[in-house]
Design a protein around this motif. Structure first.
Motif, PDB file in Angstrom:
ATOM      1  N   ASP A  41       0.822  -1.217   0.000  1.00 50.94           N
ATOM      2  CA  ASP A  41       0.000   0.000   0.000  1.00 50.94           C
ATOM      3  C   ASP A  41       0.854   1.263   0.000  1.00 50.94           C
ATOM      4  O   ASP A  41       0.494   2.254  -0.644  1.00 50.94           O
ATOM      5  CB  ASP A  41      -0.953   0.001   1.189  1.00 50.94           C
ATOM      6  N   SER A  80      -9.047 -11.621  -3.766  1.00 52.41           N
ATOM      7  CA  SER A  80      -9.565 -10.641  -4.707  1.00 52.41           C
ATOM      8  C   SER A  80      -8.948  -9.257  -4.518  1.00 52.41           C
ATOM      9  O   SER A  80      -8.805  -8.494  -5.466  1.00 52.41           O
ATOM     10  CB  SER A  80     -11.084 -10.561  -4.625  1.00 52.41           C
ATOM     11  N   ARG A  81      -8.544  -8.921  -3.289  1.00 49.44           N
ATOM     12  CA  ARG A  81      -7.909  -7.618  -3.059  1.00 49.44           C
ATOM     13  C   ARG A  81      -6.690  -7.454  -3.952  1.00 49.44           C
ATOM     14  O   ARG A  81      -6.471  -6.414  -4.564  1.00 49.44           O
ATOM     15  CB  ARG A  81      -7.501  -7.483  -1.592  1.00 49.44           C
ATOM     16  N   TYR A  82      -5.881  -8.478  -4.050  1.00 49.32           N
ATOM     17  CA  TYR A  82      -4.673  -8.393  -4.856  1.00 49.32           C
ATOM     18  C   TYR A  82      -4.989  -8.450  -6.347  1.00 49.32           C
ATOM     19  O   TYR A  82      -4.310  -7.820  -7.149  1.00 49.32           O
ATOM     20  CB  TYR A  82      -3.674  -9.475  -4.459  1.00 49.32           C
ATOM     21  N   LEU A  85      -6.061  -4.929  -7.113  1.00 48.13           N
ATOM     22  CA  LEU A  85      -4.916  -4.031  -7.063  1.00 48.13           C
ATOM     23  C   LEU A  85      -4.000  -4.256  -8.260  1.00 48.13           C
ATOM     24  O   LEU A  85      -3.470  -3.302  -8.833  1.00 48.13           O
ATOM     25  CB  LEU A  85      -4.158  -4.217  -5.747  1.00 48.13           C
TER      26      LEU A  85
END
Length: 101
Positions: A41, A80-82, A85
């Motif tokens: 981040d 799913s976050r990655y 991103l």
């Protein structure tokens, strides 16, 4: 830098970025990265602040670093976050490397 300190520092840097204080945001993200160079981040936020501040080459380097870190993380943690991103970072890279229309 303890994890809570990291989270607080990143939150401050994001706030500065949203306020348009890109130089201060860059310093904030860089402080986190000095302690934790592979912080996804902080790398992504640094790229956004650099891009917004007009430092396109530095932003491209930060986004490319973020892309490498996300790819590495997805090898063991394909959440799913990655995935999201990864798409966002690739869009930023494309914006900086493709000729303007």
């Amino acid at each position: 830098m303890a994890q809570n300190e990291q989270a607080d520092a990143i939150a401050r840097a994001w706030h500065l970025h949203r306020e348009g204080r890109q130089n201060d945001a860059i310093k904030g993200f860089e402080a986190v990265l000095k302690a934790v160079p592979d912080h996804i981040d902080a790398n992504y936020g640094l790229g956004l602040a650099q891009r917004a501040g007009g430092a396109k080459e530095s932003a491209l380097e930060s986004f490319q670093s973020t892309a490498r870190l996300v790819s590495r993380e997805m090898e063991t943690n394909p959440v799913s976050r990655y995935q999201m991103l990864q798409r966002m970072v690739q869009q930023r890279i494309n914006e900086l490397t493709q000729p303007s229309k």
